[in-house]
Design an enzyme around this catalytic site. Structure first.
Site, PDB file in Angstrom:
ATOM      1  N   ILE A 177       3.312   1.825  12.780  1.00 47.11           N
ATOM      2  CA  ILE A 177       3.168   0.729  11.810  1.00 47.11           C
ATOM      3  C   ILE A 177       3.250   1.288  10.384  1.00 47.11           C
ATOM      4  O   ILE A 177       2.884   0.606   9.433  1.00 47.11           O
ATOM      5  CB  ILE A 177       1.842  -0.048  11.994  1.00 47.11           C
ATOM      6  CG1 ILE A 177       0.628   0.897  11.906  1.00 47.11           C
ATOM      7  CG2 ILE A 177       1.817  -0.780  13.312  1.00 47.11           C
ATOM      8  CD1 ILE A 177      -0.124   0.843  10.654  1.00 47.11           C
TER       9      ILE A 177
ATOM     10  N   VAL B  85       0.846  -1.193   0.000  1.00 44.35           N
ATOM     11  CA  VAL B  85       0.000   0.000   0.000  1.00 44.35           C
ATOM     12  C   VAL B  85       0.881   1.242   0.000  1.00 44.35           C
ATOM     13  O   VAL B  85       0.517   2.276  -0.553  1.00 44.35           O
ATOM     14  CB  VAL B  85      -1.014  -0.019   1.169  1.00 44.35           C
ATOM     15  CG1 VAL B  85      -0.329   0.057   2.523  1.00 44.35           C
ATOM     16  CG2 VAL B  85      -2.007   1.116   1.043  1.00 44.35           C
TER      17      VAL B  85
ATOM     18  N   HIS C  89       8.632  -5.570  10.285  1.00 44.21           N
ATOM     19  CA  HIS C  89       7.735  -5.064   9.237  1.00 44.21           C
ATOM     20  C   HIS C  89       6.786  -6.168   8.726  1.00 44.21           C
ATOM     21  O   HIS C  89       6.817  -6.548   7.553  1.00 44.21           O
ATOM     22  CB  HIS C  89       8.560  -4.477   8.076  1.00 44.21           C
ATOM     23  CG  HIS C  89       7.784  -3.506   7.237  1.00 44.21           C
ATOM     24  ND1 HIS C  89       8.360  -2.457   6.573  1.00 44.21           N
ATOM     25  CD2 HIS C  89       6.463  -3.419   6.943  1.00 44.21           C
ATOM     26  CE1 HIS C  89       7.444  -1.770   5.909  1.00 44.21           C
ATOM     27  NE2 HIS C  89       6.282  -2.341   6.125  1.00 44.21           N
TER      28      HIS C  89
ATOM     29  N   ILE D 121      -6.397   2.027   7.180  1.00 44.17           N
ATOM     30  CA  ILE D 121      -5.851   1.241   8.297  1.00 44.17           C
ATOM     31  C   ILE D 121      -6.146   1.933   9.630  1.00 44.17           C
ATOM     32  O   ILE D 121      -6.610   1.293  10.581  1.00 44.17           O
ATOM     33  CB  ILE D 121      -4.337   0.997   8.101  1.00 44.17           C
ATOM     34  CG1 ILE D 121      -4.114   0.140   6.853  1.00 44.17           C
ATOM     35  CG2 ILE D 121      -3.729   0.308   9.329  1.00 44.17           C
ATOM     36  CD1 ILE D 121      -2.670   0.031   6.393  1.00 44.17           C
TER      37      ILE D 121
ATOM     38  N   ARG E 271      -5.834  15.742   8.014  1.00 46.80           N
ATOM     39  CA  ARG E 271      -6.092  17.060   7.420  1.00 46.80           C
ATOM     40  C   ARG E 271      -7.562  17.462   7.506  1.00 46.80           C
ATOM     41  O   ARG E 271      -7.896  18.593   7.781  1.00 46.80           O
ATOM     42  CB  ARG E 271      -5.632  17.067   5.961  1.00 46.80           C
ATOM     43  CG  ARG E 271      -4.186  17.526   5.807  1.00 46.80           C
ATOM     44  CD  ARG E 271      -3.875  17.712   4.356  1.00 46.80           C
ATOM     45  NE  ARG E 271      -4.165  16.462   3.653  1.00 46.80           N
ATOM     46  CZ  ARG E 271      -3.269  15.768   2.963  1.00 46.80           C
ATOM     47  NH1 ARG E 271      -2.059  16.203   2.853  1.00 46.80           N
ATOM     48  NH2 ARG E 271      -3.594  14.642   2.370  1.00 46.80           N
TER      49      ARG E 271
HETATM   50  O1  LIG Z   1       4.216  -1.612   4.599  1.00 40.74           O
HETATM   51  C1  LIG Z   1       3.546  -2.294   3.881  1.00 40.74           C
HETATM   52  C2  LIG Z   1       2.927  -1.811   2.694  1.00 40.74           C
HETATM   53  O2  LIG Z   1       3.185  -0.675   2.290  1.00 40.74           O
HETATM   54  O3  LIG Z   1       2.171  -2.580   2.081  1.00 40.74           O
END
Ligand SMILES: O=CC(=O)O
Length: 325
Positions: free
Chosen positions: A238, A79, A288, A160, A181
């Site tokens: 995260i 993502v 990660h 998320i 924002r």
């Molecule tokens: O960090 C994980 C992603 O960007 O999918």
């Protein structure tokens, strides 16, 4: 007519995605399970029509000019987009795909897990048991703050962040604050209150960073942010390590300016074993793994492949997840 070529930058891409590409295109694969070295990337990318890449692969001007004019699509199995030079891709008219949505649940789950692991010392407690340090049930041993009645602040309310808010609700959190924002309608699902970043930092017991890394958010958490936080605050990241001025975070943790941190991302990745972060016992570090649910990774590979095949089949409008640049 010769088949179009797609460079796949990793050897262990889930088959669900690869099989979509295999029968239609010539796949040029870096067959190892470690990131493709830059020199190999530069040599393998020549004349390809599409690139299936990961967040470990920097796609910049040099890669694009080496690839040449056939390149029509870059699709990342992530993502996050901070490894892609979007301006350069846009200038060249190259379509870009990514995989939002399918990893939202997995990443939000991991966020809650990391928060609890940090606040309730789950990993340290397990290590203590294995090391024979569990001598008896003790009133104060391995204690940490509970989520019930706390204030949680979520920085960045994208997919998320919003899912994290929803997942937190049943824990009996008193207030969920968020900064972004604009006000987000998604926040209604968990009675989230839109506040300034400073208010969030000063009032939250738990601060969860889910905002994307951009030039504007790079190192947005520095000394002044950690100084603003409660001395009992727990900081969870995260997103990307570069969102944080890491020496400032280390200083805050070392000097107990905040209670602890849980990091799924850091700088650099992988973190060297002699790094200062690993010497801190009020910091939980994960490699990660936010989206590392089997189903999510499968879906991510499918979306990445479909983004490529839509473009190479002449129908970019059918890309399931285009990046609008
Ligand atoms: O960090 C994980 C992603 O960007 O999918």
């Amino acid at each position: 007519m010769s088949r179009q070529k797609v460079l796949v930058t990793r050897g262990d891409i889930p088959e669900s995605g690869l099989s979509i590409l295999k029968n239609k295109y010539d796949l040029i694969c870096w067959n190892k399970t470690t990131p493709i070295p830059r020199t190999e990337f530069l040599s393998m990318v020549k004349d390809v029509d599409g690139i299936f890449c990961l967040l470990t692969d920097k796609i910049d001007e040099e890669i694009l000019s080496t690839a040449g004019s056939k390149l029509k699509v870059v699709s990342t199995m992530s993502v996050g987009l901070d490894h892609l030079n979007l301006n350069a891709l846009k200038t060249r008219g190259i379509h870009v795909g990514y995989t939002p949505g399918v990893l939202t649940d997995a990443t939000a789950e991991l966020t809650i897990g990391l928060l609890l692991a940090t606040s309730r010392k789950i990993i340290a407690a397990e290590h203590a048991l294995r090391n024979g340090e569990w001598t008896s049930w003790s009133p104060n041993w391995m204690c940490g703050p509970g989520l019930a009645n706390s204030t949680v602040g979520i920085v960045g309310l994208g997919r998320i962040g919003a899912r994290v808010g929803e997942y937190l609700k049943p824990f009996g959190v008193n207030k969920i604050l968020y900064s972004s924002r604009t006000e987000k309608t998604d926040a209604k699902k968990f009675n989230g209150q839109h506040v300034s970043l400073n208010t969030l930092l000063t009032e939250s017991d738990f601060i969860i960073v889910t905002i994307a890394l951009t030039p504007e958010t790079r190192e947005m958490f520095g000394k002044s942010s950690f100084d603003m936080m409660k001395s009992t605050a727990i900081f969870i990241n995260i997103s990307r390590g570069e969102i944080v001025d890491q020496p400032a975070l280390i200083d805050a943790l070392k000097n107990n300016k905040i209670r602890g941190a849980g990091l799924d991302v850091m700088t650099p990745e992988p973190i060297p074993l002699d790094h200062e972060l690993l010497k801190l016992d009020n910091c939980v570090l994960l490699p990660h793994i936010g989206s590392a649910a089997i189903e999510a990774r499968r879906e991510m590979s499918v979306i990445t492949a479909k983004n490529i095949s839509a473009v190479l089949d002449g129908h970019p409008e059918n890309m399931p997840s285009p990046v609008n640049i």
